[in-house]
Design an enzyme around this catalytic site. Structure first.
Site, PDB file in Angstrom:
ATOM      1  N   CYS A  65      -6.968 -51.545 -12.187  1.00  0.00           N
ATOM      2  CA  CYS A  65      -8.122 -51.236 -13.048  1.00  0.00           C
ATOM      3  C   CYS A  65      -8.232 -49.766 -13.391  1.00  0.00           C
ATOM      4  CB  CYS A  65      -9.417 -51.739 -12.412  1.00  0.00           C
ATOM      5  SG  CYS A  65      -9.817 -50.895 -10.870  1.00  0.00           S
ATOM      6  N   ARG A  92      -7.603 -34.915 -10.781  1.00  0.00           N
ATOM      7  CA  ARG A  92      -7.639 -35.673 -12.036  1.00  0.00           C
ATOM      8  C   ARG A  92      -8.468 -35.006 -13.130  1.00  0.00           C
ATOM      9  NH1 ARG A  92     -10.982 -41.059 -10.104  1.00  0.00           N
ATOM     10  NH2 ARG A  92     -11.814 -41.244 -12.198  1.00  0.00           N
ATOM     11  N   HIS A 148     -32.154 -41.864 -22.982  1.00  0.00           N
ATOM     12  CA  HIS A 148     -32.499 -43.135 -23.619  1.00  0.00           C
ATOM     13  C   HIS A 148     -31.903 -43.259 -25.000  1.00  0.00           C
ATOM     14  CE1 HIS A 148     -34.978 -44.786 -20.584  1.00  0.00           C
ATOM     15  NE2 HIS A 148     -35.613 -43.639 -20.452  1.00  0.00           N
ATOM     16  N   ASN A 171      -6.346 -43.974 -11.235  1.00  0.00           N
ATOM     17  CA  ASN A 171      -6.923 -42.656 -11.527  1.00  0.00           C
ATOM     18  C   ASN A 171      -6.966 -41.822 -10.250  1.00  0.00           C
ATOM     19  OD1 ASN A 171      -7.402 -44.063 -13.830  1.00  0.00           O
ATOM     20  ND2 ASN A 171      -9.619 -44.147 -13.602  1.00  0.00           N
ATOM     21  N   ASP A 172      -7.374 -42.462  -9.165  1.00  0.00           N
ATOM     22  CA  ASP A 172      -7.405 -41.753  -7.893  1.00  0.00           C
ATOM     23  C   ASP A 172      -6.061 -41.799  -7.192  1.00  0.00           C
ATOM     24  OD1 ASP A 172      -9.934 -40.553  -7.478  1.00  0.00           O
ATOM     25  OD2 ASP A 172     -10.793 -42.561  -7.449  1.00  0.00           O
ATOM     26  N   ARG A 231     -18.503 -50.687 -12.765  1.00  0.00           N
ATOM     27  CA  ARG A 231     -18.905 -49.554 -11.921  1.00  0.00           C
ATOM     28  C   ARG A 231     -20.431 -49.548 -11.802  1.00  0.00           C
ATOM     29  NH1 ARG A 231     -14.693 -46.934 -15.263  1.00  0.00           N
ATOM     30  NH2 ARG A 231     -13.073 -46.059 -13.917  1.00  0.00           N
ATOM     31  N   GLU A 239      -6.466 -47.006  -3.696  1.00  0.00           N
ATOM     32  CA  GLU A 239      -6.435 -45.752  -4.456  1.00  0.00           C
ATOM     33  C   GLU A 239      -6.223 -44.532  -3.567  1.00  0.00           C
ATOM     34  OE1 GLU A 239     -10.138 -45.472  -6.627  1.00  0.00           O
ATOM     35  OE2 GLU A 239     -11.325 -46.182  -4.959  1.00  0.00           O
ATOM     36  N   ARG A 277     -18.146 -53.308  -8.340  1.00  0.00           N
ATOM     37  CA  ARG A 277     -17.740 -52.376  -7.290  1.00  0.00           C
ATOM     38  C   ARG A 277     -18.971 -51.744  -6.655  1.00  0.00           C
ATOM     39  NH1 ARG A 277     -13.993 -47.427  -8.946  1.00  0.00           N
ATOM     40  NH2 ARG A 277     -15.967 -46.519  -9.588  1.00  0.00           N
TER      41      ARG A 277
HETATM   42  C1  PEP Z   1      -9.547 -45.427 -10.281  1.00  0.00           C
HETATM   43  O1  PEP Z   1      -9.626 -44.561  -9.404  1.00  0.00           O
HETATM   44  O2  PEP Z   1      -8.491 -45.722 -10.886  1.00  0.00           O
HETATM   45  C2  PEP Z   1     -10.749 -46.183 -10.677  1.00  0.00           C
HETATM   46  C3  PEP Z   1     -10.669 -47.227 -11.471  1.00  0.00           C
HETATM   47  O3  PEP Z   1     -11.948 -45.760 -10.220  1.00  0.00           O
HETATM   48  P1  PEP Z   1     -12.752 -44.480 -10.766  1.00  0.00           P
HETATM   49  O4  PEP Z   1     -12.063 -44.024 -12.034  1.00  0.00           O
HETATM   50  O5  PEP Z   1     -14.133 -44.953 -10.972  1.00  0.00           O
HETATM   51  O6  PEP Z   1     -12.607 -43.516  -9.645  1.00  0.00           O
HETATM   52 MG    MG Z   2     -11.324 -44.426  -8.143  1.00  0.00          MG
END
Ligand code: PEP
Ligand code: MG
Length: 576
Positions: free
Chosen positions: A500, A463, A192, A452-453, A296, A429, A332
């Protein structure tokens, strides 16, 4: 001269402050464990009743301050604490035990609270352990008030607070002294105190383990809530570096203010949508007038330690939809698994290749339906889009759409209104998804690329693994070509393609992404203005030519050097 010392913890609320430390310690509360003498129970019962009255008054006051400072939703914790003290059955139990066992009020009250908390403390789950801290906070307040001890919070304005632990009430009360930061030994990002710090937009670092033993009131300190660092007795040189960083943040904020209402358009007239990646509703305050490209929802699970109810989700999604309206918000569905651990009973060998994202949703249909129902009910303003994570096949999208249609039919039956045309998009992704981009574009209303994925799966580079972090390359030729294929697939069926992943937040990469004709970049709030400024300094014709050159290259260093050269020549002279 004291030496500079650096301590690390968990970054819990962004921002940097330089100031003087205030070490906040609480006095030990002594509890009388002796058996009462004949006739003493009356005084004990009166003492506990009085103490509860005072504690309730204090908590009501803190609750009001908190609502004023950070809004009702973030202040719920105090409501919960007030409820405990208003629980008649609990208090009658305490009084009965004082009479029957001839024990002091403090002893019995403490024992009863400990019993309540026993279930929480053993839990491996952050949310449950937080509930334990809330109970202990109530206990300490009541015991302290029984001894008529006042909480000493004489703190100079503009201090940075250090403590073993900060209760939500401490955090709120200190905030009245214009506190510039919080650093604690305990706590996680969902504690919190961390949530309140974010809502107050004050930097915070938590989980520092022993920081309260190494800092004294009056020490010169720097707190960096973005990196999770505290520097005690910083050298002149370090101070210089951080003053520069603070200047940059200020420049960014004033630039943001200047640029936020200007169109995100290249010099030669191509509009590129720019939106923000958001994880906490509190962050929307900062980015007024800006759509959200990725919201998210995993934190709802992480905060609670379990799936939130449909009602809880409606509250959250309605709030985010209202805060963003009339701009759109892409929410999402749960992307649990991977690094967001779902259960501790069954450990997966390769969680990133395991039970994750849409796979979980399609296996737990009632949970998925609850989430879709909440999203639909929250869509009446018609600015909510639904996005599915970790899609790796056409079947998954079809199944998800069938379930969405079932939920819609249920709502129709109950005559509940929602956005009938709510868009259903997917994250791109996973390699199989980009290979099937054209087919998937038939099924989805929009694409959003999760680099990212995508990068981790295309390059087979975890990652989160620091040993190979240098191999996580966004300018790898295979990545550039994958992006090209996704855009072509999406555009061939007339759907929009957004990006994104963190790559969208790298100003250097913006010309490449615009050149590849990505329609929307969803970026971290902290770089929003920089990325927008880059796009405004860019010509689409130059960006396309750049992308064309990159698509013919075969090594990462060639691509990166070309991207850097372009940035130096075409962007920097206009943005400095
Ligand atoms: C991604 O994979 O680029 C993404 C935006 O989702 P997360 O980072 O939540 O896996
Ligand atoms: Mg992702």
């Amino acid at each position: 001269m004291h030496r500079e010392r650096i301590y690390r913890g968990i970054p819990a609320s962004q921002g940097i402050s330089i100031g003087k430390a205030y070490l906040y310690t609480r006095r030990q509360i002594n509890i009388n464990t002796l058996t009462l003498k004949e006739g003493e129970e009356g005084a004990e019962i009166e003492a506990i009743n009085n103490s509860i009255d005072i504690s309730l008054k204090e908590l009501n006051k803190i609750y009001a301050i908190s609502i004023d400072k950070i809004g009702e939703k973030n202040s719920k914790i105090f409501e919960a604490q007030i409820e405990i003290l208003k629980d008649k059955i609990f208090l009658e139990g305490v009084i009965r035990r004082i009479r029957n066992e001839q024990k002091s009020a403090g002893y019995v009250f403490n024992d009863e609270i400990e019993k309540l908390g026993a279930i929480f403390i053993k839990s491996k789950n952050d949310y449950m352990r937080e509930r334990y801290s809330d109970l202990m906070d109530v206990r300490n307040r009541v015991l302290r008030n029984m001894k008529r001890e006042k909480l000493v919070s004489k703190v100079e304005e503009n201090s940075i607070i250090f403590a073993h632990e900060l209760t939500p009430a401490d955090t709120i009360l200190f905030s009245r002294r214009k506190v510039r930061g919080y650093a604690t030994d305990t706590g996680g990002v969902t504690s919190h105190a961390a949530i309140i710090s974010r809502a107050l937009r004050v930097p915070a670092v938590v989980g520092m383990k022993t920081i309260s033993k190494f800092v004294d009131t009056g020490d010169n300190v720097i707190i960096d809530g973005s990196e999770g660092i505290v520097i005690v007795n910083p050298s002149e040189e370090t101070l210089g570096v951080y003053e520069e960083k603070i200047d940059r943040i200020k420049r960014h904020e004033s630039l943001l203010y200047e640029i936020v209402n200007k169109p995100c358009r290249t010099e030669d007239g191509k509009n590129v949508e720019i939106t923000a990646n958001i994880e906490f509703v509190e962050e929307t305050e900062f980015l007024k007038n800006c759509g959200i490209g990725l919201y998210r929802t995993e934190h709802l699970y992480m905060d609670k330690g379990d799936f939130p109810s449909c009602a809880e989700q409606i509250q959250e999604y309605t709030q985010i939809s209202a805060a963003t309206y009339p701009k759109p918000v892409t929410i999402r569905t749960f992307d649990l698994g991977g690094d967001k651990i779902l259960q501790d009973t069954h450990k997966e060998m390769n969680p990133y290749l395991g039970w994750r994202g849409i796979r979980v949703s399609l296996d737990r249909i009632h949970i998925f339906k609850d989430q879709l129902k909440a999203l639909l009910i929250s869509s009446v303003k018609k600015n909510v889009k639904i996005m599915l994570p970790m899609i790796s096949s056409v079947d998954e999208v079809r199944k998800a759409r069938t379930i969405l249609n079932e939920v819609k039919a249920e709502l129709d039956k109950d005559e509940i209104t929602y956005d009938k045309k709510i868009p259903l998009g997917i994250m791109l992704e996973v390699p199989s998804a980009f290979i099937l981009a054209e087919e998937l574009a038939e099924e989805a209303d929009f694409f959003s690329i999760g680099t990212n994925d995508l990068i981790q799966y295309i390059l087979a580079v975890d990652r989160g693994n620091e040993l190979i972090s240098g191999m996580f390359q966004q300018f790898h030729p295979a990545v550039i070509r994958a992006l090209k294929k996704i855009v072509a697939g999406g555009h061939s069926k007339g759907i929009k393609v957004s990006l994104c992943g963190e790559m969208a937040s790298v100003p250097l990469a913006a010309p490449v992404l615009v050149g590849l004709e990505i329609d929307e970049l969803s970026v971290l709030p902290s770089v929003f203005s920089e990325v927008k400024q880059t796009i405004r300094a860019l010509k689409l014709t130059d960006a396309k030519a750049l992308a064309g050159r990159l698509l013919k290259m075969s090594t990462e260093s060639e691509v990166r050097q070309e991207v850097e050269r372009f940035y130096e020549m075409k962007i920097k002279p206009k943005t400095l």
